[in-house]
Design an enzyme around this catalytic site. Sequence first.
Site, PDB file in Angstrom:
ATOM      1  N   GLU A 123      -8.196 -52.386  55.819  1.00 53.97           N
ATOM      2  CA  GLU A 123      -8.809 -53.269  54.829  1.00 53.97           C
ATOM      3  C   GLU A 123      -8.454 -52.828  53.409  1.00 53.97           C
ATOM      4  O   GLU A 123      -8.060 -53.645  52.569  1.00 53.97           O
ATOM      5  CB  GLU A 123     -10.328 -53.283  55.025  1.00 53.97           C
ATOM      6  CG  GLU A 123     -11.106 -53.993  53.934  1.00 53.97           C
ATOM      7  CD  GLU A 123     -10.856 -55.483  53.857  1.00 53.97           C
ATOM      8  OE1 GLU A 123     -11.224 -56.081  52.838  1.00 53.97           O
ATOM      9  OE2 GLU A 123     -10.260 -56.047  54.799  1.00 53.97           O
TER      10      GLU A 123
ATOM     11  N   HIS B 184      -4.707 -53.216  52.582  1.00 56.68           N
ATOM     12  CA  HIS B 184      -4.442 -54.637  52.337  1.00 56.68           C
ATOM     13  C   HIS B 184      -4.878 -55.034  50.923  1.00 56.68           C
ATOM     14  O   HIS B 184      -4.168 -55.759  50.225  1.00 56.68           O
ATOM     15  CB  HIS B 184      -5.183 -55.476  53.379  1.00 56.68           C
ATOM     16  CG  HIS B 184      -4.979 -56.951  53.225  1.00 56.68           C
ATOM     17  ND1 HIS B 184      -3.753 -57.552  53.324  1.00 56.68           N
ATOM     18  CD2 HIS B 184      -5.861 -57.953  52.952  1.00 56.68           C
ATOM     19  CE1 HIS B 184      -3.872 -58.860  53.144  1.00 56.68           C
ATOM     20  NE2 HIS B 184      -5.137 -59.116  52.911  1.00 56.68           N
TER      21      HIS B 184
ATOM     22  N   HIS C  60      -8.073 -68.311  53.158  1.00 64.35           N
ATOM     23  CA  HIS C  60      -7.400 -67.092  52.699  1.00 64.35           C
ATOM     24  C   HIS C  60      -6.057 -66.918  53.394  1.00 64.35           C
ATOM     25  O   HIS C  60      -5.054 -66.541  52.766  1.00 64.35           O
ATOM     26  CB  HIS C  60      -8.300 -65.891  52.969  1.00 64.35           C
ATOM     27  CG  HIS C  60      -7.847 -64.623  52.312  1.00 64.35           C
ATOM     28  ND1 HIS C  60      -7.471 -64.551  50.988  1.00 64.35           N
ATOM     29  CD2 HIS C  60      -7.723 -63.349  52.796  1.00 64.35           C
ATOM     30  CE1 HIS C  60      -7.122 -63.310  50.683  1.00 64.35           C
ATOM     31  NE2 HIS C  60      -7.256 -62.570  51.769  1.00 64.35           N
TER      32      HIS C  60
ATOM     33  N   HIS D 172      -4.617 -76.511  68.897  1.00 65.89           N
ATOM     34  CA  HIS D 172      -3.505 -75.711  68.371  1.00 65.89           C
ATOM     35  C   HIS D 172      -2.278 -75.845  69.268  1.00 65.89           C
ATOM     36  O   HIS D 172      -1.141 -75.936  68.780  1.00 65.89           O
ATOM     37  CB  HIS D 172      -3.940 -74.250  68.270  1.00 65.89           C
ATOM     38  CG  HIS D 172      -2.944 -73.360  67.592  1.00 65.89           C
ATOM     39  ND1 HIS D 172      -2.364 -73.658  66.377  1.00 65.89           N
ATOM     40  CD2 HIS D 172      -2.425 -72.155  67.962  1.00 65.89           C
ATOM     41  CE1 HIS D 172      -1.534 -72.693  66.026  1.00 65.89           C
ATOM     42  NE2 HIS D 172      -1.537 -71.776  66.979  1.00 65.89           N
TER      43      HIS D 172
ATOM     44  N   HIS E 125       3.501 -63.250  65.713  1.00 60.25           N
ATOM     45  CA  HIS E 125       3.248 -64.693  65.747  1.00 60.25           C
ATOM     46  C   HIS E 125       2.804 -65.185  64.372  1.00 60.25           C
ATOM     47  O   HIS E 125       3.209 -66.266  63.924  1.00 60.25           O
ATOM     48  CB  HIS E 125       2.188 -65.004  66.797  1.00 60.25           C
ATOM     49  CG  HIS E 125       2.028 -66.465  67.085  1.00 60.25           C
ATOM     50  ND1 HIS E 125       3.074 -67.287  67.441  1.00 60.25           N
ATOM     51  CD2 HIS E 125       0.927 -67.261  67.075  1.00 60.25           C
ATOM     52  CE1 HIS E 125       2.634 -68.513  67.639  1.00 60.25           C
ATOM     53  NE2 HIS E 125       1.340 -68.526  67.415  1.00 60.25           N
TER      54      HIS E 125
END
Length: 337
Positions: free
Chosen positions: A77, A80, A142, A254, A311
């Site tokens: 976290e 990032h 986000h 999806h 992915h």
Amino acid sequence: MNAQRKPGFYLALLSTLFAVSVVVLGAFTRLVDAGLGCPDWPTCYGHIWAPQTELEIAMANEAYPEIPVDLNKTWPEMVHRYLASTLGLLIIGLVVIAVRNRHREGQPVKLPIFLLAFVCLQGAFGAWTVTLKLWPQVVTAHLLGGFTTFALLAVLTFRLSGLRFPALSAKRVRRVLKPLAAWTLVAVIVQVFLGGWTTSNYAALACPDFPKCQTQWWPDLNFQDAFDFAHPIGPNYLGGQLEIPARTAIHLTHRIGAVVVTVLTLALAFVLVQQRQRGWALLLTGLLAAQVALGISNVVLGLPLIVAVLHNLGGALLLLSVALLNVILNRKEVAYV
């Protein structure tokens, strides 16, 4: 194809590569459930990195008893966050270069300024992701913002590179290629949103088999709850709040989106081959094939971390490729015959 680079090209290229690392680490952070590795923002349990000593950890656990310290989740976290902040500084540098060279012919100015404003908004969404406890709407926005930042930086890099491309058939481009490229871009954007909505609602494994879902072609689905964008603010959404039928509806949507993207991308590649743009056709089909393979692997292998991260990266690269193709087709500098 020739090139006459403009000021800021190398910084834009560095920023684009940096954005890739932010996208990849963002995906990693979500997938290891580290989105709330630090329950406050911009600090981490009140520290610029994370609590380290036994006393600091005890005080942090007392302040946030519902989210105790897990150092395995605090580091992704915080890394990032710092990478995203560094990217913001790089974009500020791009704005300075653009403003200083604004009188040069062909020097982009509006795009770097827009990027700076957008990355500031993206920073706000990063903060809300934490403070609103992984509210799916914010997490998805986000993710879309990260992909958009990456794509816009790549477009800026292309514009600063001065690259020119071979002539295309004006009639064929106007009637077929441009509309098809535009619709493909729309489909990819929607699919990226669906991917974000899937991961933010923890629906990736709602269908644990392929090509069927829960051993059925059309299992029990709840689309009303699946796409109810009025989720209440307040609950901790770590792990998700939706019931299985709603998560299944998200996952299956999806998959359907993947079929639509596949058909449109293959059609676009076919037209590009007719236009003697085999490089673009190979790029798009290669990225598409990789994405489909990674998506299927996520299901049949039970969402392995490396496959899931790749992915996410593949989705960003496919979005970038289709977006860049649209930019090229709509640039005044493209020659036609």
